[in-house]
Structures are given as structure tokens and as C-alpha cells.
Design an enzyme around this catalytic site. Structure first.
Site, short mmCIF file in Angstrom:
data_model
loop_
_atom_site.label_atom_id
_atom_site.label_comp_id
_atom_site.label_asym_id
_atom_site.label_seq_id
_atom_site.Cartn_x
_atom_site.Cartn_y
_atom_site.Cartn_z
N ARG A 36 0.77 -1.09 -0.07
CA ARG A 36 0.00 0.09 0.09
C ARG A 36 0.91 1.29 -0.04
NH1 ARG A 36 -5.31 -0.92 3.89
NH2 ARG A 36 -6.34 -2.26 2.31
N LYS A 198 -21.65 -16.74 1.54
CA LYS A 198 -23.10 -16.58 2.04
C LYS A 198 -24.05 -15.88 1.27
CE LYS A 198 -22.57 -17.49 7.17
NZ LYS A 198 -22.67 -17.03 8.53
N GLY A 355 -10.93 -9.04 -0.78
CA GLY A 355 -9.90 -9.82 -0.26
C GLY A 355 -9.82 -11.35 -0.62
N GLY A 378 -14.11 -3.23 1.19
CA GLY A 378 -15.39 -2.67 1.58
C GLY A 378 -15.78 -1.65 0.52
#
Length: 397
Positions: A36, A198, A355, A378
Site C-alpha cells: 500500500r 453466504k 480480499g 469494503g
């Protein structure tokens, strides 16, 4: 797209506040993965080349508005200095007020200043106008180069951008360009691959995609839930049986929108969730009662490859099977290699993020051959869900 880039800004003799994401892994006070940090270097160097003085704003971990010494950004200073040879990198003990002003006033041409963790102040995550004003008072121009924090309406991502001239940094620019090419104004047909465990965690995502893509490939544990919704027994497989009605609603919505949903026609099953567990390939309708589905089968992968062949744009989020366990990474690896080959041949624009997805593509050795890989997590997911990202919206002011 209404936002400006560094190319649109006059930075000569300006103090440039650059919001970066250097929330990197640290062990025993040392950075263990500087990826990063390396990614923000182009923006910093461009600011300096245009005559600006780059001052870095960043968060680290979750101190929740309190000063936590173990979450100080000082520990990333050596790695930041190593990434910027030939430039003096100094550190300010606070991100606002006297310490920040003193560090900035001491800057010479080519210097870089890193300010302390913005989340040491409660006003950061509350997007407090006073906090935003205190940050804005330090500089002349704001550059947001932290797409991974763009889904947060914080003082250092949203509030500040409304107070001084603002633009996107190079990494943010590349991310937004790639995302627009994938869902904003894509080459059609478009296929999305959505995997993972899920359905419940990706309802908004699935609901948004069926109205925007031509093909939707569903894999991983999520596929099992859709099989159950169609009355198919999946043995001991991971499946959210209470989500069957929701899965049927998504199938109906896709049909109405002209989006073809692809579920595996054959699957790889095993009795144990373990690497190299004894396994067999069966029809998706024939999972033994004592077995669990751990991967899509070879025919399913061949079908996915055909879909990729027919499309011009691919968006990928989530693996097709238990990719962390060999050989149940086979479907993900094979499909990813096909996507990479088509991308290299100029036949497919491929954008992936999240991820597990990045980990799976790295494991398959094909990440470098995708058009764009987002590490934003996110923010990438919320963008795929069609939600406005405050850090991006603020740049459009």
C-alpha cells in the site's frame, strides 16, 4: 465523470494534503507488507514534480478517537522513507494544530510530511465540521488517493474535500477509471462472477448486478443456497436454507431483467473439509447425503469459460469453491486463467476485487494479467452494490 485529477490542478508552491491508505500490516514495530505504501508513490512524486509540498493524511487501525501509542503512524515512517529515496520524510505528532503546522512550515522542496493517525481524534469518524476545518486549514489543495477509505464519510475523506480545492490522486484515478469501465459505461456483454460463502452478505450486490449485467455466475457456498432454492438436495454442504425465498426472488428479478444466472451443473464433493480429502465429481442434482460440495465441476468451469468467451467485460468478486484447500481451488484457478488469457488477447476487460478474490487470483498466478485488481475491499463491494461512495461524491462538489 465530474471529478478532477492532478492534471487539472496548479500545485506550484502549494501545500497539498494527500489522503492515503497506508494501514499496512505491522509486526514488532516493522511493516511486513509495504504494498500500500508503494502504491501511493506515483501521486507523491507527481505532487512534488508539479511544485507542491505533499502532506500525508492517513488512518491506522481502529483507535476509536483515542491516542493509542501502538497505533501511531510513526511506525510506518521507515517503510515510507524507503519507498521515497532522495526525499526527506518527516513526521508530525498530530494531524491538526501546532505540531502539524510546525512540520509543514519546516518543509523544503522535495520534502514529504506524514501526519499522525487521523483516527486519534473522535471528530474524524464523526465527520465533525470542526475537524474537517482544522485539517483544511493546513493546506491549499486536497488530493484523495485512498479509494479503499472512500466508502467512509470521515473528516479526512469527505468533510475536507468540501472546504478546499480537491481532486483524485493517481491510484484513485486508476480505480475510478477501471470501475467505470466495468459497470459505468462497460463494453457489452458483461459477466459478473460472485462467489463466497453466504448469500446474506451479498444481497445488495446480487440485487444491483442482475439489473446491470448480461450474465451472473454464482459460485462457492452461495451457489448451494440457490440450488436448495430450486429444490435440489446438497447434503452437508454449506447453504443458507432460510434464504431460499430470497434466492428465488433474485432468480425472478434476473429473468425479468434479461440477466442469465449460471449455477454449476456438476460439482466436486468430499466427506471432509480438508486439503486433498478423497473427492468425486457428480451432477449438482446428485450430491450424496453425507457429502459436501467444495468446488464447481469441470463441466461447470467449461460452461463459465464459454460465457467469458462471449463477453467483453468481466467483474469478479469471490471464489468459485474452497480455494484455500487443494484441489478445491481448481474451478477458481481454471476460470481465472481463462479470464486472464482473454484479457491478454485484448478480448476482455477484467476487473476484480475483494480480499478472498485477490488472494485466489494471486494464488492462481494470474492477478497481474487482469485489467485491474482492486484491493479496496469494503469500498469495492459497496461500489458493486451501487451505493454512492462519500469520498468519491465529495470530489464531485
Amino acid at each position: 465523470m465530474a471529478w478532477k485529477t492532478l492534471d487539472d490542478m496548479d500545485l506550484k508552491d502549494k501545500t497539498v494534503l494527500v489522503r492515503v491508505d497506508i494501514n499496512v500490516p505491522v509486526e514488532n514495530g516493522r511493516v511486513t507488507d509495504a504494498t500500500r505504501i508503494e502504491k501511493i508513490v506515483p501521486t507523491i512524486k507527481d505532487v512534488i514534480a508539479k511544485g507542491g509540498r505533499p502532506v500525508l493524511l492517513a488512518h491506522f487501525d481502529r483507535p476509536k478517537g483515542k491516542v493509542v501509542p501502538g497505533m501511531s503512524l510513526r511506525q510506518v515512517l521507515p517503510a515510507l522513507q524507503a519507498a521515497l529515496p532522495g526525499h526527506r520524510v518527516s513526521f508530525a505528532e498530530d494531524c491538526i494544530g501546532g505540531p502539524a503546522k510546525q512540520a509543514i512550515s519546516a518543509m523544503q522542496a522535495g520534502d514529504v510530511v506524514l501526519l499522525e493517525n487521523t483516527r486519534f481524534h473522535p471528530g474524524e469518524e464523526k465527520n465533525d465540521p470542526m475537524m474537517a476545518a482544522a485539517l483544511a486549514a493546513l493546506g491549499d489543495v486536497f488530493v484523495n488517493d485512498a479509494f479503499s477509505a472512500a466508502h467512509r464519510a470521515h473528516a479526512s475523506t469527505d468533510g475536507i474535500a468540501r472546504l478546499i480545492h480537491a481532486c483524485a490522486g493517481r491510484q484513485m484515478q486508476a480505480e475510478l477509471k477501471a470501475l467505470d469501465a466495468a459497470l459505468g459505461t462497460p463494453l457489452r456483454p458483461v459477466v459478473a462472477v460472485v462467489g463466497g460463502a453466504k448469500v446474506s452478505t451479498k444481497l445488495d450486490l446480487l440485487g444491483n448486478l442482475v439489473g446491470k449485467v448480461n450474465h451472473l455466475v454464482i459460485g462457492g457456498g452461495m451457489a448451494n443456497t440457490f440450488l436448495v432454492a430450486q429444490g435440489i438436495e446438497v447434503g452437508k454442504s454449506l447453504a443458507e436454507r432460510d434464504m431460499a425465498d430470497t434466492a428465488r426472488e433474485i432468480l425472478a428479478k434476473a429473468k425479468a431483467a434479461g440477466c442469465t444466472i449460471h449455477l454449476p451443473g456438476d460439482v466436486v464433493v468430499a466427506r471432509d473439509f480438508a486439503a486433498h480429502a478423497p473427492h468425486e465429481t457428480v451432477a449438482a442434482t446428485a450430491c450424496p447425503a453425507d457429502a459436501m460440495i467444495l468446488d464447481a465441476g469441470p463441466q461447470a468451469v467449461a460452461d463459465i469459460a464459454q460465457v467469458f468467451e462471449s463477453c467483453r467485460t468481466l467483474i469478479w468478486n469471490g471464489p468459485l469453491g474452497a480455494f484455500e484447500l487443494e484441489p478445491f481451488d481448481s474451478a477458481t484457478r481454471t476460470a481465472a486463467t481463462k479470464a486472464a488469457d482473454l484479457t491478454a488477447a485484448g478480448r476482455l476487460v477484467s476487473v476484480a476485487g475483494g480480499g478472498d478474490t485477490v488472494a485466489a487470483l494471486n494464488k492462481a498466478g494470474v492477478a497481474e494479467r487482469f485489467t485491474y485488481i482492486s484491493t479496496a475491499g469494503g469500498a469495492f463491494l459497496e461500489w458493486m452494490e451501487g451505493k454512492p461512495l462519500p469520498g468519491v461524491e465529495a470530489l464531485n462538489q
